[in-house]
Design a protein around this motif. Structure first.
Motif, mmCIF file in Angstrom:
data_model
loop_
_atom_site.group_PDB
_atom_site.id
_atom_site.type_symbol
_atom_site.label_atom_id
_atom_site.label_comp_id
_atom_site.label_asym_id
_atom_site.label_seq_id
_atom_site.Cartn_x
_atom_site.Cartn_y
_atom_site.Cartn_z
ATOM 1 N N HIS A 79 0.900 -1.217 0.049
ATOM 2 C CA HIS A 79 -0.090 -0.087 0.093
ATOM 3 C C HIS A 79 0.851 1.204 -0.020
ATOM 4 O O HIS A 79 0.240 2.522 0.048
ATOM 5 C CB HIS A 79 -0.833 -0.035 1.148
ATOM 6 C CG HIS A 79 -1.912 -1.240 1.329
ATOM 7 N ND1 HIS A 79 -3.080 -1.337 0.536
ATOM 8 C CD2 HIS A 79 -1.782 -2.426 1.937
ATOM 9 C CE1 HIS A 79 -3.527 -2.461 0.925
ATOM 10 N NE2 HIS A 79 -2.753 -2.850 1.584
ATOM 11 N N CYS A 80 2.277 1.080 -0.014
ATOM 12 C CA CYS A 80 3.258 2.187 0.180
ATOM 13 C C CYS A 80 2.986 3.145 -1.112
ATOM 14 O O CYS A 80 3.263 2.615 -2.254
ATOM 15 C CB CYS A 80 4.387 1.472 0.692
ATOM 16 S SG CYS A 80 5.728 2.940 0.833
ATOM 17 N N GLY A 81 2.820 4.484 -0.956
ATOM 18 C CA GLY A 81 3.200 5.396 -1.816
ATOM 19 C C GLY A 81 2.581 5.344 -3.391
ATOM 20 O O GLY A 81 1.496 4.656 -3.376
ATOM 21 N N PHE A 82 3.618 5.579 -4.339
ATOM 22 C CA PHE A 82 3.181 5.444 -5.626
ATOM 23 C C PHE A 82 3.142 4.116 -6.251
ATOM 24 O O PHE A 82 2.194 3.663 -7.188
ATOM 25 C CB PHE A 82 4.180 6.431 -6.715
ATOM 26 C CG PHE A 82 5.239 5.688 -6.819
ATOM 27 C CD1 PHE A 82 5.808 5.179 -8.169
ATOM 28 C CD2 PHE A 82 6.198 5.815 -5.766
ATOM 29 C CE1 PHE A 82 6.929 4.821 -8.189
ATOM 30 C CE2 PHE A 82 7.298 5.306 -6.081
ATOM 31 C CZ PHE A 82 7.836 4.663 -7.366
ATOM 32 N N CYS A 83 3.700 3.082 -5.673
ATOM 33 C CA CYS A 83 3.818 1.732 -5.939
ATOM 34 C C CYS A 83 2.207 1.182 -5.556
ATOM 35 O O CYS A 83 1.395 0.521 -6.403
ATOM 36 C CB CYS A 83 4.596 0.754 -5.019
ATOM 37 S SG CYS A 83 6.231 1.368 -5.794
ATOM 38 N N GLY A 84 1.799 1.747 -4.320
ATOM 39 C CA GLY A 84 0.450 1.117 -3.868
ATOM 40 C C GLY A 84 -0.558 1.887 -4.801
ATOM 41 O O GLY A 84 -1.552 1.301 -4.977
ATOM 42 N N GLU A 85 -0.422 3.007 -5.293
ATOM 43 C CA GLU A 85 -1.446 3.706 -6.256
ATOM 44 C C GLU A 85 -1.582 2.817 -7.490
ATOM 45 O O GLU A 85 -2.650 2.769 -8.102
ATOM 46 C CB GLU A 85 -0.975 5.189 -6.300
ATOM 47 C CG GLU A 85 -1.933 6.062 -7.191
ATOM 48 C CD GLU A 85 -1.373 7.534 -7.467
ATOM 49 O OE1 GLU A 85 -2.008 7.910 -8.176
ATOM 50 O OE2 GLU A 85 -0.625 7.905 -6.625
ATOM 51 N N GLY A 86 -0.014 2.674 -7.988
ATOM 52 C CA GLY A 86 -0.410 1.931 -9.382
ATOM 53 C C GLY A 86 -0.830 0.548 -8.975
ATOM 54 O O GLY A 86 -1.780 0.180 -10.065
ATOM 55 N N VAL A 87 -0.901 -0.169 -7.994
ATOM 56 C CA VAL A 87 -1.718 -1.379 -7.877
ATOM 57 C C VAL A 87 -3.345 -1.232 -7.589
ATOM 58 O O VAL A 87 -3.938 -1.632 -8.528
ATOM 59 C CB VAL A 87 -1.126 -2.208 -6.672
ATOM 60 C CG1 VAL A 87 -1.988 -3.245 -6.441
ATOM 61 C CG2 VAL A 87 0.170 -2.681 -6.801
ATOM 62 N N ASP A 88 -3.416 -0.092 -6.813
ATOM 63 C CA ASP A 88 -4.922 0.175 -6.582
ATOM 64 C C ASP A 88 -5.766 0.643 -7.710
ATOM 65 O O ASP A 88 -6.662 0.309 -8.041
ATOM 66 C CB ASP A 88 -5.108 1.347 -5.492
ATOM 67 C CG ASP A 88 -4.704 0.709 -4.253
ATOM 68 O OD1 ASP A 88 -4.547 -0.308 -3.914
ATOM 69 O OD2 ASP A 88 -4.222 1.835 -3.447
ATOM 70 N N GLN A 89 -4.942 1.189 -8.657
ATOM 71 C CA GLN A 89 -5.558 1.953 -9.890
ATOM 72 C C GLN A 89 -5.316 0.917 -11.150
ATOM 73 O O GLN A 89 -5.763 1.335 -12.175
ATOM 74 C CB GLN A 89 -5.470 3.456 -10.187
ATOM 75 C CG GLN A 89 -5.795 4.136 -9.096
ATOM 76 C CD GLN A 89 -5.267 5.606 -9.056
ATOM 77 O OE1 GLN A 89 -5.036 6.101 -10.057
ATOM 78 N NE2 GLN A 89 -5.196 6.280 -7.816
ATOM 79 N N ALA A 90 -4.433 0.054 -11.048
ATOM 80 C CA ALA A 90 -4.015 -0.842 -12.276
ATOM 81 C C ALA A 90 -3.473 -0.010 -13.333
ATOM 82 O O ALA A 90 -4.234 -0.390 -14.502
ATOM 83 C CB ALA A 90 -5.067 -1.834 -12.532
ATOM 84 N N ARG A 91 -2.842 1.057 -13.244
ATOM 85 C CA ARG A 91 -2.403 1.839 -14.212
ATOM 86 C C ARG A 91 -0.965 2.407 -13.985
ATOM 87 O O ARG A 91 -0.625 2.209 -12.777
ATOM 88 C CB ARG A 91 -3.291 3.149 -14.383
ATOM 89 C CG ARG A 91 -3.307 3.961 -13.246
ATOM 90 C CD ARG A 91 -3.886 5.231 -13.442
ATOM 91 N NE ARG A 91 -3.957 6.064 -12.439
ATOM 92 C CZ ARG A 91 -3.109 7.174 -12.352
ATOM 93 N NH1 ARG A 91 -2.322 7.343 -13.296
ATOM 94 N NH2 ARG A 91 -3.168 8.011 -11.072
ATOM 95 N N VAL A 92 -0.300 2.895 -15.174
ATOM 96 C CA VAL A 92 1.120 3.451 -14.798
ATOM 97 C C VAL A 92 0.976 4.686 -14.231
ATOM 98 O O VAL A 92 0.186 5.640 -14.431
ATOM 99 C CB VAL A 92 1.852 3.553 -16.436
ATOM 100 C CG1 VAL A 92 3.189 4.165 -15.971
ATOM 101 C CG2 VAL A 92 1.730 2.476 -16.849
ATOM 102 N N VAL A 93 1.810 4.836 -13.165
ATOM 103 C CA VAL A 93 1.719 6.090 -12.213
ATOM 104 C C VAL A 93 3.125 6.827 -12.434
ATOM 105 O O VAL A 93 4.124 6.083 -12.083
ATOM 106 C CB VAL A 93 1.423 5.802 -10.642
ATOM 107 C CG1 VAL A 93 1.457 6.800 -9.901
ATOM 108 C CG2 VAL A 93 0.010 5.097 -10.714
#
Length: 384
Positions: A79-93
């Motif tokens: 869930h950490c930082g931009f990696c977690g955002e990439g997983v949650d949103q299933a997109r390149v961040v």
């Protein structure tokens, strides 16, 4: 100077080809880290897989990261930082905000001037199974064409991860099924015998204490016969699970099985194989062999037969296998009650036939006895 990254079509074609070749997954993911670093003109990169519980990133490989980060980056919070955002949103961040990484690791690498980063999800559908991190010395977002290529690579490699996950689940299910099958056979074939011995031992002890030699010898004989039977059953189970089919082929294996059956039991067994050149895959040969083996074992144990027959012949696009005996017949026709182990053996034969897309039926034999009939589809390229 590092080699230039391959053009986008060539890179995607290379990934597709290596996916089809079934290369080791971690090696595959690590190999494509360098081209992705070059495509993004990044300073460093890392590739991570999600843990089985989906709560951690597990480091697979790195390129250009300082040695000081090799240990701290082995595991990271999903869930950490931009990696977690990439997983949650299933997109390149893409992000310039790397302070969470700096605080988590205490490493100055993430606090470099003008530093930014990308998280490229390894995605299959909406399911994310891992991630690529690319660290850039540029605070400008990469061009849309670069981001599109990175997303495409992530989806292809996500397909590889999903394939690996499904294969691992299938392997676990297969192993569990085989363990359950072996446990059931051990219970039916061995545990009951050992229970009988356990019950006889106190009686044997009492007979010895009472100096009743006749009773003691009779009980000793019971114990010895039962242990011999248990030992034979155990050997049969081990052979059943570990021995392959005769390398000369199915026809030779069945001829040997039939000959041994007659020598061991004294029951003549006629073999009529009208498909001696039948070609089956190795796994299918093993299934057919064990169906016949189990059927003959039931004749030996339960039928009280004086004669047996084994026939293999062609049907309409099918292979017909029949094992017949002239024994006491099926319970439905007044034969001896079937034991639990016999029922379990029939279940296993049916499962084997179903795995080959076939059917197995146990019916009374015309004229008395039992007939086991297995009907299987003739494989493409098989000989009939």
């Amino acid at each position: 100077m590092p080699a230039p990254a391959p053009p986008a079509p060539a890179l995607l074609a290379q990934i597709t080809a290596e996916l089809a070749a079934g290369e080791d997954l971690r090696t595959l993911l690590e190999r494509f880290l360098a081209p992705l670093v070059q495509i993004a003109q990044a300073r460093a990169g890392a590739v991570r897989m999600l843990s089985a519980d989906g709560e951690r990133f597990e480091l697979v490989g790195t390129l250009g990261l300082p040695a000081s980060l090799q240990d701290t980056e082995q595991l990271a919070d999903r869930h950490c930082g931009f990696c977690g955002e990439g997983v949650d949103q299933a997109r390149v961040v893409w992000t310039r905000e790397l302070r969470p990484c700096a605080l988590r690791t205490g490493d100055a690498f993430f606090a470099g001037p003008g530093r930014s980063a990308l998280a490229v999800p390894l995605r299959h559908g909406q399911r994310v199974l891992g991630i690529y991190n690319l660290f850039l010395d540029d605070d400008r977002e990469p061009a849309p064409g670069v981001l599109l290529l990175l997303r495409s690579v992530g989806e292809l490699l996500g397909l590889a991860l999903e394939k690996h996950r499904l294969e691992a689940e299938n392997l676990r299910a297969t192993v569990a099924q085989e363990r359950q099958r072996m446990a059931a056979e051990l219970h039916d074939a061995v545990a009951q015998n050992l229970t009988f011995v356990k019950m006889r031992l106190p009686l044997l002890h009492d007979a010895i204490q009472a100096c009743n030699q006749e009773s003691a010898l009779a009980l000793l004989e019971d114990v010895r016969d039962t242990l011999v039977e248990a030992h034979g059953s155990l050997r049969e189970i081990v052979t059943h699970f570990r021995t392959g089919v005769d390398p000369r082929g199915l026809a030779a294996a069945l001829e040997t099985l039939a000959a041994r059956f007659t020598v061991r039991t004294g029951i003549p067994l006629e073999v009529d194989n009208r498909l001696p050149a039948l070609q089956l895959a190795q796994d299918a040969q093993a299934e057919v062999f064990h169906i016949v083996q189990e059927a003959l074992a039931n004749v030996e144990r339960h039928a009280g037969a004086r004669h047996g027959w084994l026939a293999i012949e062609p049907g309409l696009g099918r292979v017909e296998i029949r094992i017949e005996d002239d024994g006491v017949g099926t319970p439905a026709r007044g034969g001896a009650p079937a034991s639990a182990s016999a029922h379990y053996g029939l279940d296993i034969m049916r499962e084997r036939a179903q795995r080959l897309g076939g059917l197995l039926a146990v019916t009374p034999r015309p004229g008395g006895g039992t007939m086991v009939r297995c009907s299987l589809p003739l494989p493409c390229g098989g000989s009939a």
